[in-house]
Design a protein around this motif. Structure first.
Motif, PDB file in Angstrom:
ATOM      1  N   GLN A  38      38.412 -16.202 -67.670  1.00  0.00           N
ATOM      2  CA  GLN A  38      38.547 -17.650 -67.776  1.00  0.00           C
ATOM      3  C   GLN A  38      38.086 -18.346 -66.495  1.00  0.00           C
ATOM      4  N   ALA A  39      38.436 -17.796 -65.341  1.00  0.00           N
ATOM      5  CA  ALA A  39      38.036 -18.403 -64.064  1.00  0.00           C
ATOM      6  C   ALA A  39      36.526 -18.358 -63.887  1.00  0.00           C
ATOM      7  N   ILE A  40      35.919 -17.239 -64.244  1.00  0.00           N
ATOM      8  CA  ILE A  40      34.466 -17.120 -64.112  1.00  0.00           C
ATOM      9  C   ILE A  40      33.760 -18.044 -65.099  1.00  0.00           C
ATOM     10  N   GLY A  41      34.286 -18.128 -66.320  1.00  0.00           N
ATOM     11  CA  GLY A  41      33.696 -19.044 -67.301  1.00  0.00           C
ATOM     12  C   GLY A  41      33.774 -20.484 -66.846  1.00  0.00           C
ATOM     13  N   SER A  42      34.899 -20.858 -66.256  1.00  0.00           N
ATOM     14  CA  SER A  42      35.059 -22.211 -65.739  1.00  0.00           C
ATOM     15  C   SER A  42      34.091 -22.479 -64.593  1.00  0.00           C
ATOM     16  N   ALA A  43      33.901 -21.482 -63.726  1.00  0.00           N
ATOM     17  CA  ALA A  43      32.971 -21.648 -62.602  1.00  0.00           C
ATOM     18  C   ALA A  43      31.541 -21.803 -63.104  1.00  0.00           C
ATOM     19  N   ILE A  44      31.169 -21.030 -64.109  1.00  0.00           N
ATOM     20  CA  ILE A  44      29.810 -21.134 -64.671  1.00  0.00           C
ATOM     21  C   ILE A  44      29.600 -22.505 -65.290  1.00  0.00           C
ATOM     22  N   ASP A  45      30.609 -22.989 -66.037  1.00  0.00           N
ATOM     23  CA  ASP A  45      30.503 -24.326 -66.629  1.00  0.00           C
ATOM     24  C   ASP A  45      30.343 -25.403 -65.556  1.00  0.00           C
ATOM     25  N   THR A  46      31.093 -25.279 -64.476  1.00  0.00           N
ATOM     26  CA  THR A  46      31.013 -26.258 -63.394  1.00  0.00           C
ATOM     27  C   THR A  46      29.644 -26.232 -62.731  1.00  0.00           C
ATOM     28  N   LEU A  47      29.112 -25.020 -62.526  1.00  0.00           N
ATOM     29  CA  LEU A  47      27.774 -24.905 -61.921  1.00  0.00           C
ATOM     30  C   LEU A  47      26.703 -25.493 -62.834  1.00  0.00           C
ATOM     31  N   GLN A  48      26.806 -25.237 -64.128  1.00  0.00           N
ATOM     32  CA  GLN A  48      25.822 -25.781 -65.062  1.00  0.00           C
ATOM     33  C   GLN A  48      25.918 -27.301 -65.143  1.00  0.00           C
ATOM     34  N   THR A  49      27.135 -27.825 -65.117  1.00  0.00           N
ATOM     35  CA  THR A  49      27.321 -29.274 -65.132  1.00  0.00           C
ATOM     36  C   THR A  49      26.747 -29.901 -63.861  1.00  0.00           C
ATOM     37  N   GLY A  50      26.997 -29.272 -62.720  1.00  0.00           N
ATOM     38  CA  GLY A  50      26.447 -29.779 -61.462  1.00  0.00           C
ATOM     39  C   GLY A  50      24.932 -29.793 -61.462  1.00  0.00           C
ATOM     40  N   GLU A  51      24.350 -28.728 -62.010  1.00  0.00           N
ATOM     41  CA  GLU A  51      22.888 -28.669 -62.089  1.00  0.00           C
ATOM     42  C   GLU A  51      22.339 -29.755 -63.012  1.00  0.00           C
ATOM     43  N   ALA A  52      22.984 -29.949 -64.168  1.00  0.00           N
ATOM     44  CA  ALA A  52      22.510 -30.967 -65.116  1.00  0.00           C
ATOM     45  C   ALA A  52      22.626 -32.371 -64.523  1.00  0.00           C
ATOM     46  N   VAL A  53      23.726 -32.656 -63.833  1.00  0.00           N
ATOM     47  CA  VAL A  53      23.900 -33.984 -63.240  1.00  0.00           C
ATOM     48  C   VAL A  53      22.926 -34.182 -62.085  1.00  0.00           C
ATOM     49  N   ALA A  54      22.637 -33.120 -61.336  1.00  0.00           N
ATOM     50  CA  ALA A  54      21.655 -33.235 -60.243  1.00  0.00           C
ATOM     51  C   ALA A  54      20.272 -33.571 -60.807  1.00  0.00           C
ATOM     52  N   ILE A  55      19.917 -32.958 -61.918  1.00  0.00           N
ATOM     53  CA  ILE A  55      18.618 -33.261 -62.546  1.00  0.00           C
ATOM     54  C   ILE A  55      18.604 -34.702 -63.039  1.00  0.00           C
ATOM     55  N   GLN A  56      19.725 -35.155 -63.631  1.00  0.00           N
ATOM     56  CA  GLN A  56      19.811 -36.549 -64.059  1.00  0.00           C
ATOM     57  C   GLN A  56      19.712 -37.501 -62.875  1.00  0.00           C
ATOM     58  N   GLY A  57      20.264 -37.099 -61.744  1.00  0.00           N
ATOM     59  CA  GLY A  57      20.183 -37.930 -60.544  1.00  0.00           C
ATOM     60  C   GLY A  57      18.763 -38.056 -60.043  1.00  0.00           C
ATOM     61  N   VAL A  58      18.007 -36.966 -60.112  1.00  0.00           N
ATOM     62  CA  VAL A  58      16.605 -37.008 -59.694  1.00  0.00           C
ATOM     63  C   VAL A  58      15.803 -37.911 -60.622  1.00  0.00           C
ATOM     64  N   GLU A  59      16.151 -37.876 -61.905  1.00  0.00           N
ATOM     65  CA  GLU A  59      15.454 -38.725 -62.876  1.00  0.00           C
ATOM     66  C   GLU A  59      15.919 -40.174 -62.813  1.00  0.00           C
ATOM     67  N   GLY A  60      17.016 -40.441 -62.092  1.00  0.00           N
ATOM     68  CA  GLY A  60      17.539 -41.797 -61.970  1.00  0.00           C
ATOM     69  C   GLY A  60      18.507 -42.171 -63.076  1.00  0.00           C
ATOM     70  N   ALA A  61      18.920 -41.207 -63.900  1.00  0.00           N
ATOM     71  CA  ALA A  61      19.816 -41.491 -65.013  1.00  0.00           C
ATOM     72  C   ALA A  61      21.292 -41.414 -64.619  1.00  0.00           C
ATOM     73  N   ALA A  62      21.609 -40.834 -63.483  1.00  0.00           N
ATOM     74  CA  ALA A  62      23.003 -40.700 -63.049  1.00  0.00           C
ATOM     75  C   ALA A  62      23.194 -41.398 -61.703  1.00  0.00           C
ATOM     76  N   ALA A  63      24.383 -41.923 -61.513  1.00  0.00           N
ATOM     77  CA  ALA A  63      24.705 -42.597 -60.257  1.00  0.00           C
ATOM     78  C   ALA A  63      24.783 -41.579 -59.116  1.00  0.00           C
ATOM     79  N   PRO A  64      24.369 -41.967 -57.919  1.00  0.00           N
ATOM     80  CA  PRO A  64      24.409 -41.026 -56.787  1.00  0.00           C
ATOM     81  C   PRO A  64      25.798 -40.458 -56.510  1.00  0.00           C
ATOM     82  N   MET A  65      26.840 -41.274 -56.693  1.00  0.00           N
ATOM     83  CA  MET A  65      28.198 -40.794 -56.445  1.00  0.00           C
ATOM     84  C   MET A  65      28.579 -39.688 -57.432  1.00  0.00           C
ATOM     85  N   LYS A  66      28.161 -39.845 -58.675  1.00  0.00           N
ATOM     86  CA  LYS A  66      28.444 -38.822 -59.691  1.00  0.00           C
ATOM     87  C   LYS A  66      27.699 -37.531 -59.359  1.00  0.00           C
ATOM     88  N   VAL A  67      26.495 -37.656 -58.861  1.00  0.00           N
ATOM     89  CA  VAL A  67      25.712 -36.472 -58.465  1.00  0.00           C
ATOM     90  C   VAL A  67      26.413 -35.748 -57.324  1.00  0.00           C
TER      91      VAL A  67
END
Length: 100
Positions: A38-67
């Protein structure tokens, strides 16, 4: 102060007199394997979410604070996983050093 200490001593004496039937039953919980999975699954989900939000930030779709928040959460998760890995490796090395 001394009265408080003596009360602790009498409480520990009365606790040792109790019968084994009066002890509370152990609580059931997830096994180590389930908790680790469960801990590893949660960590993987968090890493994937961080990566997706970082990509959205580069595209300008997400606020810098959220990134920043999601990248920091991903970093904390990665550090936690690395700390668990280090402890597991250290435990394995300790067991390997034991004489038989």
């Amino acid at each position: 102060m001394i009265e408080g200490v003596s009360a602790i001593g009498s409480a520990s004496q009365s606790a040792s007199v109790r019968s084994p039937q009066s002890s509370p039953a152990p609580t059931e919980g997830p096994s180590f394997d389930q908790a680790l999975t469960q801990a590893i699954g949660s960590a993987i989900d968090t890493l994937q979410t961080g990566e997706a939000v970082a990509i959205q930030g580069v595209e300008g779709a997400a606020a810098p604070m959220k990134v920043v928040e999601s990248v920091m959460a991903a970093q904390r998760s990665l550090q936690t996983v690395l700390a668990i890995r280090d402890k597991a490796v250290a435990a394995y090395q300790e067991i390997a050093r034991m004489t038989i």
